[in-house]
Design a protein around this motif. Sequence first.
Motif, short mmCIF file in Angstrom:
data_model
loop_
_atom_site.label_atom_id
_atom_site.label_comp_id
_atom_site.label_asym_id
_atom_site.label_seq_id
_atom_site.Cartn_x
_atom_site.Cartn_y
_atom_site.Cartn_z
N ARG A 312 0.83 -1.35 0.11
CA ARG A 312 -0.03 0.07 0.06
C ARG A 312 0.82 1.28 -0.03
NH1 ARG A 312 -4.04 -0.03 4.67
NH2 ARG A 312 -4.71 2.02 3.79
N HIS A 313 1.94 1.21 0.72
CA HIS A 313 2.69 2.64 1.03
C HIS A 313 4.13 2.56 0.41
CE1 HIS A 313 -0.60 2.84 3.79
NE2 HIS A 313 -0.11 1.97 4.49
N ALA A 314 4.47 1.49 -0.02
CA ALA A 314 6.06 1.44 -0.48
C ALA A 314 6.30 1.11 -1.97
CB ALA A 314 6.79 0.88 0.72
N ALA A 315 5.31 0.51 -2.39
CA ALA A 315 5.36 -0.19 -3.86
C ALA A 315 5.91 0.75 -4.74
CB ALA A 315 4.35 -0.92 -4.39
N PRO A 316 6.52 0.31 -5.73
CA PRO A 316 7.36 -0.61 -5.82
C PRO A 316 8.61 -0.85 -4.98
CG PRO A 316 7.91 0.88 -7.77
CD PRO A 316 7.02 1.38 -7.04
N ALA A 317 8.74 -1.85 -4.41
CA ALA A 317 10.00 -2.14 -3.36
C ALA A 317 10.27 -3.58 -3.25
CB ALA A 317 9.46 -1.48 -2.20
N ALA A 318 11.40 -3.82 -2.54
CA ALA A 318 11.63 -5.17 -2.29
C ALA A 318 11.47 -5.45 -0.79
CB ALA A 318 13.34 -5.30 -2.60
N CYS A 319 11.20 -6.67 -0.52
CA CYS A 319 10.54 -6.76 0.86
C CYS A 319 11.40 -8.08 1.23
CB CYS A 319 9.12 -6.79 1.13
SG CYS A 319 8.44 -7.56 2.63
N ARG A 320 11.85 -8.24 2.74
CA ARG A 320 12.44 -9.41 3.29
C ARG A 320 11.82 -9.86 4.33
NH1 ARG A 320 16.81 -12.69 3.44
NH2 ARG A 320 17.47 -13.72 5.48
N VAL A 321 10.93 -11.09 4.36
CA VAL A 321 10.31 -11.82 5.43
C VAL A 321 11.06 -13.06 6.25
CG1 VAL A 321 8.22 -12.78 6.09
CG2 VAL A 321 8.17 -11.09 4.59
N SER A 322 11.33 -12.73 7.39
CA SER A 322 12.24 -13.85 8.18
C SER A 322 11.53 -14.13 9.24
CB SER A 322 13.50 -13.35 8.57
OG SER A 322 13.43 -12.24 9.40
N VAL A 323 11.14 -15.29 9.27
CA VAL A 323 10.51 -16.20 10.51
C VAL A 323 11.43 -17.42 10.90
CG1 VAL A 323 8.42 -17.60 11.21
CG2 VAL A 323 8.09 -15.82 9.44
#
Length: 390
Positions: A312-323
Amino acid sequence: MDDPDVRPLFPRPLRPRELVALDLLAALGYALVLVVNSPDVRHPAAWALIAAMTLPLAVRRRWPLPVFCVVAVASAAVMALGVAREPLAAMAYALYPVALTTRRRRWEPTAAIGVLTVGALLLAAFGGVAAEPEVRRIVETVVLGSLALGGAWTIGRAVRERRAYAARGAEQAAERAVTEERLRIAREMHDVVSHTLSLIGVKAGVAAHVADRRPEEALEALRVIETTSRQALTEMRHMLGVLRTAPGAVTGDVTGALSPAPDLEALPDIAERAAAAGVRVDLDVRVTDGLPPALELAVHRIVQEAVTNVVRHAAPAACRVSVHDEGEQVRVEVTDDGPGRRVLPPGPPGHGLIGMRERVTAHGGVFTAGPLPGGGFRVLARLPLGEEGT
């Protein structure tokens, strides 16, 4: 601790007729005691006064105040004429439902009545009156009668206050349960709808922007909107099916509409949807053993909401998800390289961060969110493995 082998005297609440029958038996038993101990039992007036003092007790629960007035007048007459001994016990028996049912007034000295009752008890136990036998009998009758009346009034008021307190506690517990359920439903609705609608909004904006110059790209955006909207409708049907189903009821129509709660295996779907909106998501899931279902649902919703905010607020962007499973806790981190200062769309502010914080708090974890020093935004949640949802 309750003994399972001990059965209660009354396994169910007594009906009104049964309560009247018990009061009638008590009244007849007390009348029999008065008749046996009455010095003037052969006089017709004695029978009439004893009957007027005892028989109305059978309906003391239905008409507390009128019954008490009738019994009080008859008891006073019995006491004045000396027809029977200990005539004030019937008044105490009739006074208890009055204290239990009538509303308490501000000027009512219930505490003082209790203190005087204790004083009368001590006087009856340790005191003595050096007087003529007849005078002493009258004094003892008054003291014991006052003790019975004060005790009945104090106990009735105490039981009334306890019941009122229990009723207020039950009402507050019900209100808290309703509020918590509304918040839970609101969070689930937000998590289900926000992700898909954000993607639809982004792709609709792209289609409107490139419709004239690049119709192929606009057509591809419309296909994504169609697919995403159908997925959103399916998820909404699942949730509405759960909400419309009574607890413990499983019907053929509802069973087919239900689906398992989303878990860690559904995280690639979030990344795929975000990629369609121009956000490249890099997943790094390191969980060796399976997590509890409630914890997996919380992790999935946190990741979903955090990635939705990036869309919603930062596209286009790269995102990293770590669990990562760190032994005693699960560490969930979502970072992006978009603008650290979010440019919010017009309209009222959302509840995404609030919902994530509530989920983490419900599991006894720690939640932080904010811009990164070098640009971008980070959402970090630590959920303990030993805590259940509260």
